[in-house]
Design an enzyme around this catalytic site. Structure first.
Site, PDB file in Angstrom:
ATOM      1  N   THR A 129      -1.215 -15.631  -8.763  1.00 51.12           N
ATOM      2  CA  THR A 129      -0.776 -14.734 -10.090  1.00 51.12           C
ATOM      3  C   THR A 129       0.214 -15.966 -10.350  1.00 51.12           C
ATOM      4  O   THR A 129       0.268 -16.320 -12.364  1.00 51.12           O
ATOM      5  CB  THR A 129       0.561 -13.879  -9.407  1.00 51.12           C
ATOM      6  N   GLN A 145       0.846  -0.967  -0.247  1.00 50.94           N
ATOM      7  CA  GLN A 145      -0.232   0.254  -0.056  1.00 50.94           C
ATOM      8  C   GLN A 145       1.356   1.141  -0.027  1.00 50.94           C
ATOM      9  O   GLN A 145       1.261   1.839   1.430  1.00 50.94           O
ATOM     10  CB  GLN A 145      -0.979  -0.473   1.220  1.00 50.94           C
ATOM     11  N   SER A 189       2.323 -14.452  -2.942  1.00 50.36           N
ATOM     12  CA  SER A 189       1.786 -14.829  -1.875  1.00 50.36           C
ATOM     13  C   SER A 189       0.730 -15.649  -1.593  1.00 50.36           C
ATOM     14  O   SER A 189       0.976 -17.147  -1.244  1.00 50.36           O
ATOM     15  CB  SER A 189       0.746 -13.659  -1.652  1.00 50.36           C
ATOM     16  N   THR A 190      -0.590 -15.809  -2.378  1.00 51.97           N
ATOM     17  CA  THR A 190      -1.223 -16.750  -2.277  1.00 51.97           C
ATOM     18  C   THR A 190      -0.599 -18.252  -3.772  1.00 51.97           C
ATOM     19  O   THR A 190      -1.491 -18.996  -3.325  1.00 51.97           O
ATOM     20  CB  THR A 190      -2.808 -16.606  -2.696  1.00 51.97           C
ATOM     21  N   LYS A 206      -2.569  -8.996 -21.066  1.00 53.78           N
ATOM     22  CA  LYS A 206      -3.979  -9.712 -20.976  1.00 53.78           C
ATOM     23  C   LYS A 206      -4.296  -9.091 -22.559  1.00 53.78           C
ATOM     24  O   LYS A 206      -4.375  -8.021 -22.812  1.00 53.78           O
ATOM     25  CB  LYS A 206      -4.375  -8.782 -19.854  1.00 53.78           C
ATOM     26  N   HIS A 222       8.473  -3.346  -2.745  1.00 56.63           N
ATOM     27  CA  HIS A 222       7.102  -3.634  -3.553  1.00 56.63           C
ATOM     28  C   HIS A 222       8.132  -2.735  -5.087  1.00 56.63           C
ATOM     29  O   HIS A 222       7.531  -2.746  -6.108  1.00 56.63           O
ATOM     30  CB  HIS A 222       6.414  -3.463  -3.364  1.00 56.63           C
TER      31      HIS A 222
HETATM   32  C1  R5P Z   1       1.710  -7.369  -6.849  1.00 56.30           C
HETATM   33  O1  R5P Z   1       1.922  -6.780  -7.140  1.00 56.30           O
HETATM   34  C2  R5P Z   1       3.229  -8.614  -6.896  1.00 56.30           C
HETATM   35  O2  R5P Z   1       3.595  -8.542  -7.638  1.00 56.30           O
HETATM   36  C3  R5P Z   1       2.988 -10.338  -7.218  1.00 56.30           C
HETATM   37  O3  R5P Z   1       2.476 -10.248  -8.124  1.00 56.30           O
HETATM   38  C4  R5P Z   1       1.782 -10.243  -6.078  1.00 56.30           C
HETATM   39  O4  R5P Z   1       2.436 -10.098  -4.247  1.00 56.30           O
HETATM   40  C5  R5P Z   1       1.565 -12.217  -6.349  1.00 56.30           C
HETATM   41  O5  R5P Z   1       0.798 -12.384  -5.184  1.00 56.30           O
HETATM   42  P1  R5P Z   1      -0.157 -13.576  -5.219  1.00 56.30           P
HETATM   43  O6  R5P Z   1       1.147 -14.533  -4.782  1.00 56.30           O
HETATM   44  O7  R5P Z   1      -1.104 -13.461  -3.987  1.00 56.30           O
HETATM   45  O8  R5P Z   1      -0.629 -13.808  -6.388  1.00 56.30           O
END
Ligand code: R5P
Length: 281
Positions: A215, A90, A211-212, A181, A122
Protein backbone atom coordinates in the site's frame (compact mmCIF):
# COMPACT_ATOMS: atom_id res chain seq x y z
CA UNK A 1 0.60 -4.33 44.77
CA UNK A 2 0.25 -3.26 41.12
CA UNK A 3 2.85 -4.71 38.71
CA UNK A 4 3.49 -4.94 34.99
CA UNK A 5 3.59 -8.47 33.64
CA UNK A 6 5.60 -8.27 30.45
CA UNK A 7 4.90 -10.86 27.79
CA UNK A 8 7.52 -11.62 25.14
CA UNK A 9 6.00 -9.41 22.45
CA UNK A 10 6.78 -5.96 23.85
CA UNK A 11 9.55 -5.89 26.48
CA UNK A 12 10.62 -2.30 25.72
CA UNK A 13 7.07 -0.97 25.78
CA UNK A 14 6.39 -2.84 29.03
CA UNK A 15 9.50 -1.23 30.56
CA UNK A 16 8.51 2.23 29.35
CA UNK A 17 4.99 1.73 30.69
CA UNK A 18 6.35 0.62 34.07
CA UNK A 19 8.47 3.81 34.16
CA UNK A 20 5.48 5.97 33.23
CA UNK A 21 3.34 4.40 35.96
CA UNK A 22 6.23 4.29 38.41
CA UNK A 23 5.62 0.61 39.15
CA UNK A 24 7.80 -2.49 38.80
CA UNK A 25 7.97 -5.25 36.24
CA UNK A 26 6.99 -8.54 37.85
CA UNK A 27 9.34 -11.49 38.09
CA UNK A 28 7.95 -13.92 35.53
CA UNK A 29 9.51 -16.98 33.85
CA UNK A 30 8.51 -17.62 30.26
CA UNK A 31 10.08 -20.61 28.55
CA UNK A 32 9.53 -22.82 25.53
CA UNK A 33 9.69 -26.61 25.66
CA UNK A 34 11.74 -28.35 22.94
CA UNK A 35 8.52 -28.95 20.98
CA UNK A 36 7.70 -25.24 21.07
CA UNK A 37 4.98 -25.34 23.72
CA UNK A 38 4.97 -22.45 26.17
CA UNK A 39 5.52 -22.53 29.96
CA UNK A 40 4.91 -19.55 32.23
CA UNK A 41 5.40 -19.05 35.97
CA UNK A 42 4.68 -15.96 38.05
CA UNK A 43 7.48 -15.90 40.62
CA UNK A 44 5.88 -13.53 43.12
CA UNK A 45 2.51 -12.62 44.61
CA UNK A 46 0.67 -10.01 42.51
CA UNK A 47 -2.61 -8.46 43.53
CA UNK A 48 -3.14 -6.19 40.52
CA UNK A 49 -1.54 -7.29 37.24
CA UNK A 50 -1.19 -5.23 34.09
CA UNK A 51 -0.26 -7.68 31.34
CA UNK A 52 1.40 -6.20 28.24
CA UNK A 53 1.21 -8.61 25.33
CA UNK A 54 0.22 -8.44 21.67
CA UNK A 55 -1.89 -11.09 20.00
CA UNK A 56 0.72 -11.45 17.28
CA UNK A 57 2.36 -13.64 16.13
CA UNK A 58 0.41 -16.78 17.04
CA UNK A 59 2.76 -18.01 19.79
CA UNK A 60 2.22 -14.80 21.73
CA UNK A 61 -1.51 -15.51 21.91
CA UNK A 62 -0.97 -18.76 23.79
CA UNK A 63 1.57 -17.01 26.00
CA UNK A 64 -1.03 -14.36 26.84
CA UNK A 65 -3.64 -16.98 27.74
CA UNK A 66 -1.19 -18.82 30.01
CA UNK A 67 -0.13 -15.59 31.74
CA UNK A 68 -3.79 -14.77 32.34
CA UNK A 69 -4.47 -18.27 33.65
CA UNK A 70 -1.53 -18.15 36.06
CA UNK A 71 -2.50 -14.69 37.27
CA UNK A 72 -6.18 -15.43 37.83
CA UNK A 73 -5.11 -17.82 40.59
CA UNK A 74 -3.55 -15.00 42.62
CA UNK A 75 -4.51 -11.54 41.36
CA UNK A 76 -7.59 -9.60 42.38
CA UNK A 77 -7.50 -7.60 39.16
CA UNK A 78 -6.06 -8.25 35.70
CA UNK A 79 -5.80 -5.48 33.10
CA UNK A 80 -4.63 -6.59 29.68
CA UNK A 81 -2.85 -4.11 27.42
CA UNK A 82 -2.72 -5.35 23.83
CA UNK A 83 -0.30 -3.13 21.90
CA UNK A 84 -1.07 -4.81 18.56
CA UNK A 85 -4.40 -6.61 18.31
CA UNK A 86 -3.49 -9.33 15.83
CA UNK A 87 -6.43 -11.04 14.09
CA UNK A 88 -8.22 -7.70 14.18
CA UNK A 89 -8.53 -7.33 10.42
CA UNK A 90 -11.13 -10.10 10.03
CA UNK A 91 -13.77 -8.11 11.92
CA UNK A 92 -16.85 -9.33 10.06
CA UNK A 93 -18.04 -12.01 7.66
CA UNK A 94 -16.85 -11.01 4.19
CA UNK A 95 -17.80 -14.34 2.61
CA UNK A 96 -19.97 -17.18 3.88
CA UNK A 97 -18.11 -19.77 5.89
CA UNK A 98 -15.55 -17.42 7.41
CA UNK A 99 -14.68 -16.95 11.09
CA UNK A 100 -14.74 -13.53 12.76
CA UNK A 101 -11.26 -13.71 14.25
CA UNK A 102 -11.42 -10.28 15.91
CA UNK A 103 -14.49 -11.38 17.87
CA UNK A 104 -13.19 -14.84 18.76
CA UNK A 105 -9.99 -13.34 20.12
CA UNK A 106 -11.98 -10.93 22.32
CA UNK A 107 -14.15 -13.71 23.74
CA UNK A 108 -11.09 -15.75 24.68
CA UNK A 109 -9.12 -12.85 26.19
CA UNK A 110 -11.99 -11.62 28.35
CA UNK A 111 -12.33 -14.99 30.09
CA UNK A 112 -9.49 -14.09 32.45
CA UNK A 113 -9.40 -10.29 32.41
CA UNK A 114 -11.14 -7.42 34.16
CA UNK A 115 -10.31 -4.85 31.52
CA UNK A 116 -8.58 -4.55 28.20
CA UNK A 117 -6.84 -1.70 26.39
CA UNK A 118 -6.23 -1.96 22.64
CA UNK A 119 -3.89 0.42 20.84
CA UNK A 120 -5.45 1.49 17.53
CA UNK A 121 -7.34 -1.68 16.62
CA UNK A 122 -7.90 -1.95 12.87
CA UNK A 123 -11.56 -0.91 13.28
CA UNK A 124 -13.02 0.82 16.32
CA UNK A 125 -16.09 -1.42 16.51
CA UNK A 126 -13.81 -4.32 17.51
CA UNK A 127 -14.00 -2.96 21.03
CA UNK A 128 -17.68 -3.96 21.15
CA UNK A 129 -16.71 -7.62 20.88
CA UNK A 130 -15.57 -7.41 24.52
CA UNK A 131 -18.15 -7.77 27.30
CA UNK A 132 -15.70 -6.47 29.91
CA UNK A 133 -14.40 -2.91 30.31
CA UNK A 134 -12.60 -2.26 27.01
CA UNK A 135 -10.91 0.92 25.85
CA UNK A 136 -9.07 2.13 22.79
CA UNK A 137 -5.81 4.02 23.13
CA UNK A 138 -5.27 6.20 20.06
CA UNK A 139 -1.57 6.72 19.38
CA UNK A 140 -2.15 8.84 16.25
CA UNK A 141 -1.51 12.25 17.87
CA UNK A 142 1.70 10.96 19.53
CA UNK A 143 2.90 9.56 16.20
CA UNK A 144 2.03 12.82 14.45
CA UNK A 145 4.03 14.89 16.94
CA UNK A 146 7.21 13.26 15.61
CA UNK A 147 6.61 15.14 12.35
CA UNK A 148 5.76 18.49 13.87
CA UNK A 149 7.40 21.19 11.74
CA UNK A 150 8.81 18.66 9.24
CA UNK A 151 5.92 18.27 6.79
CA UNK A 152 3.36 20.29 4.80
CA UNK A 153 0.57 17.69 4.47
CA UNK A 154 -0.63 14.31 5.77
CA UNK A 155 -2.11 11.87 3.29
CA UNK A 156 -4.03 8.66 3.96
CA UNK A 157 -3.39 5.89 1.43
CA UNK A 158 -7.13 5.15 1.32
CA UNK A 159 -10.41 6.44 2.70
CA UNK A 160 -10.20 4.00 5.62
CA UNK A 161 -7.17 5.85 7.00
CA UNK A 162 -8.59 9.34 6.41
CA UNK A 163 -9.63 9.74 10.06
CA UNK A 164 -6.02 9.07 11.09
CA UNK A 165 -4.70 11.62 8.58
CA UNK A 166 -7.24 14.14 9.88
CA UNK A 167 -6.21 13.61 13.51
CA UNK A 168 -2.52 13.81 12.61
CA UNK A 169 -3.01 16.91 10.47
CA UNK A 170 -5.02 18.64 13.18
CA UNK A 171 -2.45 17.74 15.84
CA UNK A 172 0.46 19.35 14.00
CA UNK A 173 -1.52 21.99 12.15
CA UNK A 174 -1.17 20.97 8.52
CA UNK A 175 -3.49 19.95 5.70
CA UNK A 176 -4.71 16.40 5.24
CA UNK A 177 -6.28 14.40 2.45
CA UNK A 178 -6.53 10.85 1.06
CA UNK A 179 -5.96 8.95 -2.15
CA UNK A 180 -8.95 8.54 -4.38
CA UNK A 181 -9.11 5.82 -6.97
CA UNK A 182 -9.76 6.98 -10.53
CA UNK A 183 -10.62 4.53 -13.31
CA UNK A 184 -8.70 5.37 -16.50
CA UNK A 185 -9.93 2.41 -18.52
CA UNK A 186 -11.62 -0.94 -17.88
CA UNK A 187 -8.36 -2.39 -16.60
CA UNK A 188 -6.44 0.62 -15.37
CA UNK A 189 -6.99 2.42 -12.06
CA UNK A 190 -4.82 5.25 -10.78
CA UNK A 191 -4.76 6.76 -7.33
CA UNK A 192 -4.45 10.48 -6.83
CA UNK A 193 -4.82 13.11 -4.17
CA UNK A 194 -7.45 15.52 -5.48
CA UNK A 195 -7.82 19.23 -4.82
CA UNK A 196 -4.42 19.63 -3.21
CA UNK A 197 -1.28 21.09 -4.77
CA UNK A 198 1.56 18.85 -3.67
CA UNK A 199 4.35 19.85 -6.07
CA UNK A 200 7.55 20.53 -4.13
CA UNK A 201 5.88 19.74 -0.80
CA UNK A 202 6.95 17.53 2.10
CA UNK A 203 4.30 14.89 2.66
CA UNK A 204 3.63 12.25 5.30
CA UNK A 205 1.66 9.13 4.37
CA UNK A 206 0.02 7.64 7.45
CA UNK A 207 -1.73 4.31 8.00
CA UNK A 208 -2.57 2.06 10.94
CA UNK A 209 -0.63 -0.98 9.69
CA UNK A 210 2.26 -1.59 7.34
CA UNK A 211 2.32 -5.27 6.47
CA UNK A 212 3.86 -6.15 3.10
CA UNK A 213 4.41 -2.46 2.34
CA UNK A 214 2.47 -2.74 -0.91
CA UNK A 215 0.00 0.00 0.00
CA UNK A 216 2.76 2.44 0.94
CA UNK A 217 4.89 1.68 -2.13
CA UNK A 218 1.92 2.40 -4.39
CA UNK A 219 1.12 5.63 -2.51
CA UNK A 220 4.76 6.78 -2.70
CA UNK A 221 4.86 6.16 -6.46
CA UNK A 222 1.68 8.17 -6.94
CA UNK A 223 2.94 11.07 -4.83
CA UNK A 224 6.15 11.15 -6.80
CA UNK A 225 4.03 11.38 -9.98
CA UNK A 226 2.31 14.36 -8.37
CA UNK A 227 5.68 16.11 -7.90
CA UNK A 228 6.06 15.70 -4.12
CA UNK A 229 9.52 16.67 -2.91
CA UNK A 230 10.01 14.67 0.30
CA UNK A 231 7.94 11.67 1.35
CA UNK A 232 7.74 10.27 4.88
CA UNK A 233 5.87 7.15 5.95
CA UNK A 234 4.36 6.46 9.37
CA UNK A 235 2.25 3.75 10.92
CA UNK A 236 1.13 2.66 14.35
CA UNK A 237 1.82 -1.05 13.84
CA UNK A 238 4.88 -1.85 11.74
CA UNK A 239 4.74 -5.52 10.82
CA UNK A 240 7.21 -5.07 7.92
CA UNK A 241 6.68 -8.52 6.42
CA UNK A 242 9.55 -9.70 4.19
CA UNK A 243 11.50 -6.75 2.91
CA UNK A 244 8.62 -4.26 3.23
CA UNK A 245 10.88 -1.58 4.73
CA UNK A 246 13.47 -1.88 1.94
CA UNK A 247 10.76 -1.65 -0.71
CA UNK A 248 9.30 1.46 0.89
CA UNK A 249 12.69 3.18 1.15
CA UNK A 250 13.61 2.16 -2.40
CA UNK A 251 10.34 3.60 -3.69
CA UNK A 252 11.51 7.02 -2.51
CA UNK A 253 10.59 7.35 1.17
CA UNK A 254 12.94 9.53 3.20
CA UNK A 255 12.12 8.05 6.61
CA UNK A 256 9.89 5.34 8.05
CA UNK A 257 8.47 5.88 11.53
CA UNK A 258 6.43 3.40 13.56
CA UNK A 259 5.46 3.09 17.21
CA UNK A 260 6.66 0.44 19.65
CA UNK A 261 3.43 -1.61 19.58
CA UNK A 262 5.56 -3.93 17.47
CA UNK A 263 9.21 -3.47 18.35
CA UNK A 264 11.41 -2.94 15.29
CA UNK A 265 14.24 -0.65 14.20
CA UNK A 266 11.53 1.82 13.12
CA UNK A 267 9.89 2.07 16.57
CA UNK A 268 10.85 5.70 17.03
CA UNK A 269 7.72 6.71 18.95
CA UNK A 270 6.61 5.09 22.20
CA UNK A 271 2.94 4.68 23.03
CA UNK A 272 3.73 4.11 26.72
CA UNK A 273 2.74 7.60 27.86
CA UNK A 274 -0.58 7.37 26.03
CA UNK A 275 -1.39 3.93 27.49
CA UNK A 276 -0.39 5.11 30.97
CA UNK A 277 -3.17 7.72 30.89
CA UNK A 278 -5.69 4.86 30.95
CA UNK A 279 -4.01 3.06 33.83
CA UNK A 280 -2.95 5.68 36.31
CA UNK A 281 -5.29 6.12 39.24
C1 R5P B 1 -5.67 -2.09 5.57
O1 R5P B 1 -6.85 -1.90 5.68
C2 R5P B 1 -4.66 -1.48 6.49
O2 R5P B 1 -5.10 -0.24 6.99
C3 R5P B 1 -3.33 -1.30 5.79
O3 R5P B 1 -3.50 -0.37 4.73
C4 R5P B 1 -2.82 -2.61 5.26
O4 R5P B 1 -2.80 -3.59 6.26
C5 R5P B 1 -1.42 -2.44 4.70
O5 R5P B 1 -1.02 -3.65 4.16
P1 R5P B 1 0.22 -3.75 3.19
O6 R5P B 1 1.38 -3.10 3.87
O7 R5P B 1 0.41 -5.23 3.00
O8 R5P B 1 -0.14 -3.07 1.92
Amino acid sequence: MKKIVAGSSSPMLAKNLANELNIEIADVSIKRFPDGECYVKINEEIKHAIIVQSTYPDENIIELFLLQDALKRMAERIDVVIPYYGYGRQDKIFENGEAISAEKMAKLIQQDADSVILVNPHKEHIIKFFDIEARICDATPTLAEYFDGKIDAVIAPDKGALEMAKKAGEKIGCKYNYFEKKRISSNEVVMEVKDMELTGKKVLIIDDIISTGGTMVKAIEMLRNQGVNEIYVACIHGLFIGNADERILKAGCKEIVATDTIETAYSKVSVAKEIAKYLSD
